[in-house]
Design an enzyme around this catalytic site. Sequence first.
Site, PDB file in Angstrom:
ATOM      1  N   SER A   1       0.827  -1.285   0.073  1.00 19.79           N
ATOM      2  CA  SER A   1      -0.211  -0.086   0.031  1.00 19.79           C
ATOM      3  C   SER A   1       0.812   1.135   0.027  1.00 19.79           C
ATOM      4  O   SER A   1       1.913   1.300   0.530  1.00 19.79           O
ATOM      5  CB  SER A   1      -0.801  -0.028   1.321  1.00 19.79           C
ATOM      6  OG  SER A   1      -1.512   1.294   1.475  1.00 19.79           O
TER       7      SER A   1
ATOM      8  N   GLU B   1       0.132   3.458   1.855  1.00 15.90           N
ATOM      9  CA  GLU B   1       0.271   4.080   3.139  1.00 15.90           C
ATOM     10  C   GLU B   1       1.624   3.633   3.951  1.00 15.90           C
ATOM     11  O   GLU B   1       1.928   4.527   4.842  1.00 15.90           O
ATOM     12  CB  GLU B   1      -0.943   3.336   4.267  1.00 15.90           C
ATOM     13  CG  GLU B   1      -2.200   3.967   3.856  1.00 15.90           C
ATOM     14  CD  GLU B   1      -2.330   5.252   4.461  1.00 15.90           C
ATOM     15  OE1 GLU B   1      -2.125   5.523   5.675  1.00 15.90           O
ATOM     16  OE2 GLU B   1      -2.696   6.284   3.495  1.00 15.90           O
TER      17      GLU B   1
ATOM     18  N   TYR C   1      -1.636   0.401  10.755  1.00 17.15           N
ATOM     19  CA  TYR C   1      -1.907  -0.070   8.997  1.00 17.15           C
ATOM     20  C   TYR C   1      -0.454   0.006   8.369  1.00 17.15           C
ATOM     21  O   TYR C   1      -0.291  -1.095   7.694  1.00 17.15           O
ATOM     22  CB  TYR C   1      -2.957   0.424   8.405  1.00 17.15           C
ATOM     23  CG  TYR C   1      -3.308   0.144   7.161  1.00 17.15           C
ATOM     24  CD1 TYR C   1      -3.929  -1.315   6.785  1.00 17.15           C
ATOM     25  CD2 TYR C   1      -2.871   0.802   5.919  1.00 17.15           C
ATOM     26  CE1 TYR C   1      -3.849  -1.536   5.675  1.00 17.15           C
ATOM     27  CE2 TYR C   1      -3.085   0.226   4.858  1.00 17.15           C
ATOM     28  CZ  TYR C   1      -3.582  -0.903   4.561  1.00 17.15           C
ATOM     29  OH  TYR C   1      -3.704  -1.246   3.044  1.00 17.15           O
TER      30      TYR C   1
HETATM   31  P1  NAP Z   1     -11.404  -4.454   1.872  1.00 17.88           P
HETATM   32  O1  NAP Z   1     -12.599  -4.265   1.139  1.00 17.88           O
HETATM   33  O2  NAP Z   1     -11.358  -4.140   3.228  1.00 17.88           O
HETATM   34  O3  NAP Z   1     -11.435  -6.318   2.000  1.00 17.88           O
HETATM   35  C1  NAP Z   1     -10.541  -6.920   2.765  1.00 17.88           C
HETATM   36  C2  NAP Z   1     -10.863  -8.429   2.941  1.00 17.88           C
HETATM   37  O4  NAP Z   1     -10.143  -9.051   3.811  1.00 17.88           O
HETATM   38  C3  NAP Z   1     -12.264  -9.014   3.063  1.00 17.88           C
HETATM   39  O5  NAP Z   1     -12.548  -9.922   2.316  1.00 17.88           O
HETATM   40  C4  NAP Z   1     -12.137  -9.452   4.527  1.00 17.88           C
HETATM   41  O6  NAP Z   1     -13.140 -10.223   4.994  1.00 17.88           O
HETATM   42  C5  NAP Z   1     -10.689 -10.013   4.482  1.00 17.88           C
HETATM   43  N1  NAP Z   1     -10.175 -10.245   5.818  1.00 17.88           N
HETATM   44  C6  NAP Z   1     -10.026  -9.356   6.921  1.00 17.88           C
HETATM   45  N2  NAP Z   1      -9.526  -9.775   7.913  1.00 17.88           N
HETATM   46  C7  NAP Z   1      -9.345 -11.361   7.664  1.00 17.88           C
HETATM   47  C8  NAP Z   1      -8.842 -12.295   8.271  1.00 17.88           C
HETATM   48  N3  NAP Z   1      -8.454 -12.333   9.332  1.00 17.88           N
HETATM   49  N4  NAP Z   1      -8.678 -13.506   7.331  1.00 17.88           N
HETATM   50  C9  NAP Z   1      -9.131 -13.662   6.183  1.00 17.88           C
HETATM   51  N5  NAP Z   1      -9.638 -12.689   5.643  1.00 17.88           N
HETATM   52  C10 NAP Z   1      -9.674 -11.339   6.121  1.00 17.88           C
HETATM   53  O7  NAP Z   1     -10.082  -4.406   1.266  1.00 17.88           O
HETATM   54  P2  NAP Z   1      -9.606  -3.776  -0.179  1.00 17.88           P
HETATM   55  O8  NAP Z   1     -10.088  -2.495  -0.577  1.00 17.88           O
HETATM   56  O9  NAP Z   1     -10.457  -4.860  -1.175  1.00 17.88           O
HETATM   57  O10 NAP Z   1      -8.276  -3.998  -0.642  1.00 17.88           O
HETATM   58  C11 NAP Z   1      -7.638  -5.371  -0.637  1.00 17.88           C
HETATM   59  C12 NAP Z   1      -6.227  -5.215  -0.179  1.00 17.88           C
HETATM   60  O11 NAP Z   1      -5.474  -4.328  -0.931  1.00 17.88           O
HETATM   61  C13 NAP Z   1      -6.135  -5.263   1.222  1.00 17.88           C
HETATM   62  O12 NAP Z   1      -5.052  -5.799   1.742  1.00 17.88           O
HETATM   63  C14 NAP Z   1      -5.706  -3.903   1.415  1.00 17.88           C
HETATM   64  O13 NAP Z   1      -5.149  -3.467   2.752  1.00 17.88           O
HETATM   65  C15 NAP Z   1      -5.029  -3.442   0.248  1.00 17.88           C
HETATM   66  N6  NAP Z   1      -4.944  -2.099  -0.212  1.00 17.88           N
HETATM   67  C16 NAP Z   1      -5.939  -1.477  -0.813  1.00 17.88           C
HETATM   68  C17 NAP Z   1      -6.038  -0.285  -1.150  1.00 17.88           C
HETATM   69  C18 NAP Z   1      -7.351   0.258  -1.858  1.00 17.88           C
HETATM   70  O14 NAP Z   1      -7.212   1.649  -1.838  1.00 17.88           O
HETATM   71  N7  NAP Z   1      -8.523  -0.136  -1.769  1.00 17.88           N
HETATM   72  C19 NAP Z   1      -4.792   0.277  -1.310  1.00 17.88           C
HETATM   73  C20 NAP Z   1      -3.580  -0.474  -1.226  1.00 17.88           C
HETATM   74  C21 NAP Z   1      -3.493  -1.579  -0.685  1.00 17.88           C
HETATM   75  P3  NAP Z   1     -14.609  -9.733   5.328  1.00 17.88           P
HETATM   76  O15 NAP Z   1     -15.532  -9.434   4.324  1.00 17.88           O
HETATM   77  O16 NAP Z   1     -15.144 -11.000   6.173  1.00 17.88           O
HETATM   78  O17 NAP Z   1     -14.536  -8.565   6.226  1.00 17.88           O
HETATM   79  O1  F7E Z   2      -9.012   8.230   3.738  1.00 22.18           O
HETATM   80  C1  F7E Z   2      -9.375  11.686   4.987  1.00 22.18           C
HETATM   81  C2  F7E Z   2      -8.463  10.822   5.648  1.00 22.18           C
HETATM   82  O2  F7E Z   2      -9.942   6.044   4.624  1.00 22.18           O
HETATM   83  C3  F7E Z   2      -8.559   9.052   2.816  1.00 22.18           C
HETATM   84  C4  F7E Z   2      -7.278   1.959   2.352  1.00 22.18           C
HETATM   85  O3  F7E Z   2      -8.014   1.455   1.325  1.00 22.18           O
HETATM   86  O4  F7E Z   2      -5.986   3.723   1.015  1.00 22.18           O
HETATM   87  C5  F7E Z   2      -6.935   3.483   1.988  1.00 22.18           C
HETATM   88  O5  F7E Z   2      -6.495   4.382   3.069  1.00 22.18           O
HETATM   89  C6  F7E Z   2      -8.257  10.455   3.312  1.00 22.18           C
HETATM   90  C7  F7E Z   2      -7.594  10.433   4.506  1.00 22.18           C
HETATM   91  O6  F7E Z   2      -8.395   6.108   2.891  1.00 22.18           O
HETATM   92  C8  F7E Z   2     -12.759  11.385   6.316  1.00 22.18           C
HETATM   93  O7  F7E Z   2      -7.972  11.317   6.838  1.00 22.18           O
HETATM   94  C9  F7E Z   2     -11.390  12.818   5.766  1.00 22.18           C
HETATM   95  O8  F7E Z   2      -6.578  11.497   4.617  1.00 22.18           O
HETATM   96  O9  F7E Z   2     -10.567   6.885   2.299  1.00 22.18           O
HETATM   97  P1  F7E Z   2      -9.536   6.779   3.375  1.00 22.18           P
HETATM   98  P2  F7E Z   2      -6.928   5.728   3.318  1.00 22.18           P
HETATM   99  O10 F7E Z   2      -6.635   5.825   4.820  1.00 22.18           O
HETATM  100  O11 F7E Z   2      -6.034   6.757   2.140  1.00 22.18           O
HETATM  101  C10 F7E Z   2      -4.786   3.209   1.192  1.00 22.18           C
HETATM  102  C11 F7E Z   2      -3.963   3.156   0.140  1.00 22.18           C
HETATM  103  C12 F7E Z   2      -4.918   1.669   1.775  1.00 22.18           C
HETATM  104  O12 F7E Z   2      -3.958   1.047   1.686  1.00 22.18           O
HETATM  105  C13 F7E Z   2      -5.929   1.517   2.800  1.00 22.18           C
HETATM  106  O13 F7E Z   2      -6.320   0.182   3.138  1.00 22.18           O
HETATM  107  O14 F7E Z   2      -9.473  10.951   3.802  1.00 22.18           O
HETATM  108  N1  F7E Z   2     -10.644  11.729   5.649  1.00 22.18           N
HETATM  109  N2  F7E Z   2     -12.453  12.864   6.360  1.00 22.18           N
HETATM  110  C14 F7E Z   2     -11.582  10.839   5.699  1.00 22.18           C
HETATM  111  N3  F7E Z   2     -11.415   9.436   5.728  1.00 22.18           N
HETATM  112  C15 F7E Z   2     -12.511   8.743   6.131  1.00 22.18           C
HETATM  113  N4  F7E Z   2     -12.313   7.331   5.952  1.00 22.18           N
HETATM  114  N5  F7E Z   2     -13.749   9.302   6.636  1.00 22.18           N
HETATM  115  C16 F7E Z   2     -13.712  10.464   6.936  1.00 22.18           C
HETATM  116  O15 F7E Z   2     -14.909  10.988   7.446  1.00 22.18           O
END
Ligand code: NAP
Ligand code: F7E
Length: 325
Positions: free
Chosen positions: A126, A128, A150
């Site tokens: 990520s 992050e 995270y």
């Molecule tokens: P998501 O919607 O939160 O999905 C996370 C998945 O992990 C869900 O299927 C969840 O199951 C499963 N999970 C959580 N804890 C688990 C455990 N202990 N054992 C088995 N499965 C478990 O995340 P996403 O947005 O699809 O992201 C996919 C991956 O990419 C994650 O690793 C995330 O950290 C990473 N990532 C995401 C982004 C982004 O912007 N979306 C960016 C960079 C990296 P449940 O349905 O049961 O909760």
């Molecule tokens: O926040 C700001 C918050 O929660 C984006 C995950 O998929 O991307 C995701 O992480 C920004 C942050 O995503 C609210 O402070 C303001 O600056 O949508 P977010 P994230 O934290 O960037 C990375 C790449 C991952 O890997 C993670 O799994 O928006 N923000 N107000 C808020 N964010 C949330 N959630 N809610 C608010 O009300």
Amino acid sequence: MASPGTAMITGITGQDGSYLAELLLDKGYRVVGLHRRSSTVTFERITHLMDRLTLLPADLLDEASMIRVLREHEPREVYNLAAQSFVQTSFVQPVLTGEVTALGVTRLLDAILLTDPTIRFYQASSSEMFGKVVEVPQTERTPFHPRSPYGVAKIYGHWITVNYRESYGLHASSGILFNHESPRRGLEFLPRKVAFSAAAIKLGMQEKVKLGNLDAQRDWGYAPDYVRAMWLMLQQDAPDDYVVATGKTHSVRELCDLAFSHLGLRWEDHVEVDEQLLRPAEVDLLIGDPKKARTVLGWEPEVGFEDLVRMMVDADLKALRTAGS
Ligand code: NAP
Ligand code: F7E
């Protein structure tokens, strides 16, 4: 054409898992998805695929559960998308986040080593990890400085993937993906929260939405574009790490403006800042340089920021109207 065989996805019930399953099924893979036990059904995002998937219970906290599936189903490719993925939650559940998002990767890598070290492995790293960024834009060589439990956990997952590649010769790749969104995004993440709230306000179902930091800037892309990059990584002869991003950044304010104005609303009339939603430490600016993914993988994003936000607002408007009637 020969069948590409079996692929296994952890986190298949999540946003990316559902899009990746669609992509792999379209390419002719047999797809095995792992899901953890829960008291309610979590298949909402994959309902339309259920009769084409093999779904099996397993948990990243339980190595034997993954070994069992690997032995029985012999996948050629494993995509590790499971994680505790919400940054805000990682501040209040840092140990759980470490167990799943960090150590869970090692459990899965060990399970692969024990069953079939020729399996190709994808780790969901990520942006992050860059956190308090030391250079702009961020590339595969940018040093990490995480700003949340995270981010710390993802760095562990990233480096253990690199380490198992270097130590045991695994075909293990890590995609450093920047934020990617879709109508299937969880409601707690900012873009979906804004899209859903703008639609609900338009329909008179709510008046205000509370947000945290409006100044943060993110490089937001479209999830189906990003899962294509995951698959491309595992088709390369050699494993490697890739930044996947659009190369453009936008603020939370801009996102609000776009979502609300799409519905003829002024975001300033409906958004309230709630200090409870500010994070103990924030990632202020992310912008990725996807040059390596472009040149080596031939990857290009197809949906831009404006179209993405409008698509998400339209999807929530439609869903809320349907639910209302
Ligand atoms: P998501 O919607 O939160 O999905 C996370 C998945 O992990 C869900 O299927 C969840 O199951 C499963 N999970 C959580 N804890 C688990 C455990 N202990 N054992 C088995 N499965 C478990 O995340 P996403 O947005 O699809 O992201 C996919 C991956 O990419 C994650 O690793 C995330 O950290 C990473 N990532 C995401 C982004 C982004 O912007 N979306 C960016 C960079 C990296 P449940 O349905 O049961 O909760
Ligand atoms: O926040 C700001 C918050 O929660 C984006 C995950 O998929 O991307 C995701 O992480 C920004 C942050 O995503 C609210 O402070 C303001 O600056 O949508 P977010 P994230 O934290 O960037 C990375 C790449 C991952 O890997 C993670 O799994 O928006 N923000 N107000 C808020 N964010 C949330 N959630 N809610 C608010 O009300």
